[in-house]
Design a protein around this motif. Structure first.
Motif, PDB file in Angstrom:
ATOM      1  N   LEU A  36       5.189  -1.973  18.487  1.00 28.58           N
ATOM      2  CA  LEU A  36       3.916  -2.676  18.603  1.00 28.58           C
ATOM      3  C   LEU A  36       3.905  -3.950  17.774  1.00 28.58           C
ATOM      4  N   GLY A  37       4.578  -3.938  16.612  1.00 27.32           N
ATOM      5  CA  GLY A  37       4.602  -5.143  15.782  1.00 27.32           C
ATOM      6  C   GLY A  37       4.517  -4.888  14.297  1.00 27.32           C
ATOM      7  N   LEU A  38       4.499  -3.612  13.889  1.00 22.53           N
ATOM      8  CA  LEU A  38       4.413  -3.294  12.463  1.00 22.53           C
ATOM      9  C   LEU A  38       5.830  -3.173  11.903  1.00 22.53           C
ATOM     10  N   LYS A  39       6.443  -4.339  11.709  1.00 24.56           N
ATOM     11  CA  LYS A  39       7.801  -4.365  11.186  1.00 24.56           C
ATOM     12  C   LYS A  39       7.787  -4.352   9.654  1.00 24.56           C
ATOM     13  N   ARG A  40       8.994  -4.336   9.089  1.00 23.37           N
ATOM     14  CA  ARG A  40       9.172  -4.156   7.655  1.00 23.37           C
ATOM     15  C   ARG A  40       8.298  -5.091   6.816  1.00 23.37           C
ATOM     16  N   GLU A  41       8.246  -6.381   7.192  1.00 21.16           N
ATOM     17  CA  GLU A  41       7.523  -7.350   6.351  1.00 21.16           C
ATOM     18  C   GLU A  41       6.013  -7.169   6.391  1.00 21.16           C
ATOM     19  N   PHE A  42       5.514  -6.414   7.370  1.00 15.73           N
ATOM     20  CA  PHE A  42       4.064  -6.214   7.483  1.00 15.73           C
ATOM     21  C   PHE A  42       3.628  -4.825   7.048  1.00 15.73           C
ATOM     22  N   ARG A  43       4.587  -3.965   6.707  1.00 17.00           N
ATOM     23  CA  ARG A  43       4.262  -2.598   6.303  1.00 17.00           C
ATOM     24  C   ARG A  43       4.062  -2.544   4.794  1.00 17.00           C
ATOM     25  N   ILE A  44       3.031  -1.891   4.338  1.00 13.66           N
ATOM     26  CA  ILE A  44       2.771  -1.822   2.898  1.00 13.66           C
ATOM     27  C   ILE A  44       3.774  -0.889   2.214  1.00 13.66           C
ATOM     28  N   ASP A  45       4.167  -1.258   1.017  1.00 14.27           N
ATOM     29  CA  ASP A  45       5.006  -0.419   0.166  1.00 14.27           C
ATOM     30  C   ASP A  45       6.241   0.100   0.880  1.00 14.27           C
ATOM     31  N   PHE A  46       6.806  -0.716   1.764  1.00 12.75           N
ATOM     32  CA  PHE A  46       7.954  -0.237   2.538  1.00 12.75           C
ATOM     33  C   PHE A  46       9.107   0.151   1.604  1.00 12.75           C
ATOM     34  N   ASP A  47       9.432  -0.734   0.664  1.00 13.80           N
ATOM     35  CA  ASP A  47      10.557  -0.454  -0.227  1.00 13.80           C
ATOM     36  C   ASP A  47      10.202   0.596  -1.275  1.00 13.80           C
ATOM     37  N   LYS A  48       8.970   0.529  -1.790  1.00 15.69           N
ATOM     38  CA  LYS A  48       8.560   1.477  -2.819  1.00 15.69           C
ATOM     39  C   LYS A  48       8.596   2.909  -2.291  1.00 15.69           C
ATOM     40  N   GLN A  49       8.252   3.079  -1.025  1.00 14.86           N
ATOM     41  CA  GLN A  49       8.250   4.410  -0.452  1.00 14.86           C
ATOM     42  C   GLN A  49       9.662   4.871  -0.089  1.00 14.86           C
ATOM     43  N   SER A  50      10.636   3.923  -0.154  1.00 14.86           N
ATOM     44  CA  SER A  50      12.039   4.237   0.160  1.00 14.86           C
ATOM     45  C   SER A  50      12.141   5.028   1.449  1.00 14.86           C
ATOM     46  N   PHE A  51      11.449   4.526   2.438  1.00 15.13           N
ATOM     47  CA  PHE A  51      11.342   5.278   3.698  1.00 15.13           C
ATOM     48  C   PHE A  51      12.705   5.580   4.312  1.00 15.13           C
ATOM     49  N   TYR A  52      13.568   4.568   4.390  1.00 13.70           N
ATOM     50  CA  TYR A  52      14.853   4.765   5.061  1.00 13.70           C
ATOM     51  C   TYR A  52      15.736   5.780   4.339  1.00 13.70           C
ATOM     52  N   TYR A 100      -1.825   7.427  -0.365  1.00 12.46           N
ATOM     53  CA  TYR A 100      -0.955   6.550   0.407  1.00 12.46           C
ATOM     54  C   TYR A 100      -1.476   6.392   1.829  1.00 12.46           C
ATOM     55  N   LEU A 101      -1.851   7.499   2.454  1.00 17.09           N
ATOM     56  CA  LEU A 101      -2.347   7.452   3.834  1.00 17.09           C
ATOM     57  C   LEU A 101      -3.625   6.619   3.930  1.00 17.09           C
ATOM     58  N   LYS A 102      -4.492   6.746   2.950  1.00 22.88           N
ATOM     59  CA  LYS A 102      -5.735   5.976   2.939  1.00 22.88           C
ATOM     60  C   LYS A 102      -5.440   4.481   2.848  1.00 22.88           C
ATOM     61  N   LYS A 103      -4.427   4.145   2.057  1.00 26.59           N
ATOM     62  CA  LYS A 103      -4.062   2.736   1.888  1.00 26.59           C
ATOM     63  C   LYS A 103      -3.529   2.147   3.197  1.00 26.59           C
ATOM     64  N   THR A 104      -2.761   2.941   3.947  1.00 29.83           N
ATOM     65  CA  THR A 104      -2.199   2.429   5.194  1.00 29.83           C
ATOM     66  C   THR A 104      -3.264   2.217   6.261  1.00 29.83           C
ATOM     67  N   THR A 105      -4.417   2.885   6.126  1.00 31.64           N
ATOM     68  CA  THR A 105      -5.464   2.793   7.147  1.00 31.64           C
ATOM     69  C   THR A 105      -5.892   1.348   7.384  1.00 31.64           C
ATOM     70  N   ASP A 106      -6.133   0.612   6.318  1.00 30.99           N
ATOM     71  CA  ASP A 106      -6.580  -0.775   6.461  1.00 30.99           C
ATOM     72  C   ASP A 106      -5.429  -1.771   6.458  1.00 30.99           C
ATOM     73  N   SER A 107      -4.336  -1.415   5.804  1.00 31.94           N
ATOM     74  CA  SER A 107      -3.262  -2.389   5.612  1.00 31.94           C
ATOM     75  C   SER A 107      -2.272  -2.452   6.765  1.00 31.94           C
ATOM     76  N   ASN A 108      -1.949  -1.325   7.363  1.00 29.58           N
ATOM     77  CA  ASN A 108      -0.947  -1.313   8.430  1.00 29.58           C
ATOM     78  C   ASN A 108      -1.589  -1.565   9.786  1.00 29.58           C
ATOM     79  N   ARG A 109      -2.171  -2.742   9.921  1.00 27.18           N
ATOM     80  CA  ARG A 109      -2.805  -3.163  11.161  1.00 27.18           C
ATOM     81  C   ARG A 109      -1.911  -4.178  11.861  1.00 27.18           C
ATOM     82  N   ILE A 110      -2.101  -4.350  13.169  1.00 21.10           N
ATOM     83  CA  ILE A 110      -1.202  -5.204  13.948  1.00 21.10           C
ATOM     84  C   ILE A 110      -1.948  -6.366  14.607  1.00 21.10           C
TER      85      ILE A 110
END
Length: 363
Positions: free
Chosen positions: A132-148, A319-329
């Motif tokens: 949809l468009g939520l790539k790495r640079e637009f995702r909050i705390d991508f590196d901090k969450q060490s998702f990969y 964390y989930l609450k934070k993504t609600t407003d931040s991880n928008r496209i």
């Protein structure tokens, strides 16, 4: 009508032996199985099946937009598929009510057996977000969450490759930017729009200043917010100013795409703009329902865990609450309402403009 040559049996066609035999409860490995774990497993399996269907529709839409020229009639099928995604999303949101029949005590009966599995590891959901468009640079705390780091090497490669491909947001942005909607002949729409918007903003300022129900402090805040809106309006007519707001994240669409989107939203009743308007509206609704899903998911996790960490080690509810407003496209599609003018302030499209845009052909 074509017919099958050999008979098909319902259970074989749906491979029900595999589907109905796939509910393996982790708690059974440590004693008597927890009764309510069955619900937890089935709900998440159903989510994954619907994610698969959404990706099936979304990939077809991306294929259409990943062309230099998009036939107008292709938009009919695209809008239809987006509407199907929206209906599936509604099911996903409603399904949370089923999960919420699970009490915190019932969840605790098997929760610790699931560590370190996490919803973060849903590759299909991440594919959906990235597509949809939520790539790495637009995702909050991508590196901090060490998702990969939580994924297998194979899954990491799948998502890394997807990150390098154009998302639906990027493709729609290019499509909008190609639309010739600015000036034609003597129809200077954007000058009229600027003058009318200046009048609207001045009217709003007078309303605030003369509103006796507001305190002085409230008036100052309202005027400050209005000034921010005025600067956003001004940036529409100043590419350098717009570029700065684009870089700091105020706008995500590039300038050409933003102006085309606003033009379409101003004249949605015109035949040539109706399908693009439906497309924009559908993408707005997909983003809205995704945000609602995140919010309901966050509330459900708080209800189940309180302030405990998630099974994957994240901060759970916070964390989930934070993504609600931040991880928008498609936030720009929502915020477009800030720039729309009342119909009686818009100039009618001249006949030569309608002809240019292909509404009708002169005899």
């Amino acid at each position: 009508m074509k017919r099958n040559k050999t008979p098909v049996y319902y259970g074989d066609y749906l491979q029900l032996d595999k589907i109905l035999g796939a509910q393996k409860m982790q708690s059974a490995n440590y004693g008597d199985p927890a009764h309510d774990e069955m619900l937890f497993v089935i709900v998440h399996q159903v989510y994954e099946l619907w994610f698969k269907q959404i990706l099936h529709e979304l990939n077809a839409v991306i294929t259409v937009f990943n062309q230099d020229e998009i036939p107008d009639n292709a938009l009919i099928e695209v809008v239809h598929r987006l509407h199907r995604i929206i209906q599936i999303q509604q099911l996903l949101n409603d399904q949370i009510s089923v999960m919420e029949t699970l009490t915190p005590q019932q969840f605790l009966a098997f929760r610790d057996y699931l560590v370190p599995a996490s919803g973060f590891q849903s590759i299909q959901f991440k594919r959906l977000e990235i597509s949809l468009g939520l790539k790495r640079e637009f995702r909050i705390d991508f590196d901090k969450q060490s998702f990969y780091n939580r994924l297998t090497a194979e899954d990491r490669q799948i998502l890394e490759e997807l990150e390098s491909k154009p998302s639906l947001f990027e493709l729609v942005e290019k499509w909008l930017a190609r639309m010739p909607l600015m000036e034609q002949d003597e129809f200077a729409f954007w000058q009229h729009f600027k003058n009318a918007s200046d009048d609207c903003l001045e009217s709003d300022k007078n309303i605030i200043e003369n509103n006796e129900t507001l305190s002085d402090k409230e008036k100052r805040q309202e005027l400050k917010d209005l000034e921010s809106t005025r600067q956003s309006f001004a940036a529409l007519f100043d590419k350098n100013a717009y570029r700065k707001l684009n870089e700091d994240g105020t706008f995500r669409l590039n300038h050409e795409a933003m102006m085309a989107m606003l033009f379409i939203k101003q004249y949605p009743e015109e035949p040539i703009f109706n399908l693009p308007f439906q497309l924009i509206t559908a993408l707005t609704e997909i983003d809205e329902k995704l945000t609602i899903w995140r919010y309901r998911h966050a509330m459900m996790v708080q209800r189940m865990l309180g302030t405990k960490i998630g099974t994957g080690g994240s901060s759970g509810h916070q964390y989930l609450k934070k993504t609600t407003d931040s991880n928008r496209i498609f936030v720009d599609f929502f915020n477009a309402a800030s720039f729309l003018l009342p119909k009686d302030m818009l100039p009618p499209l001249p006949e030569q403009v309608k002809d240019y845009f292909g509404f009708y052909k002169k005899k």
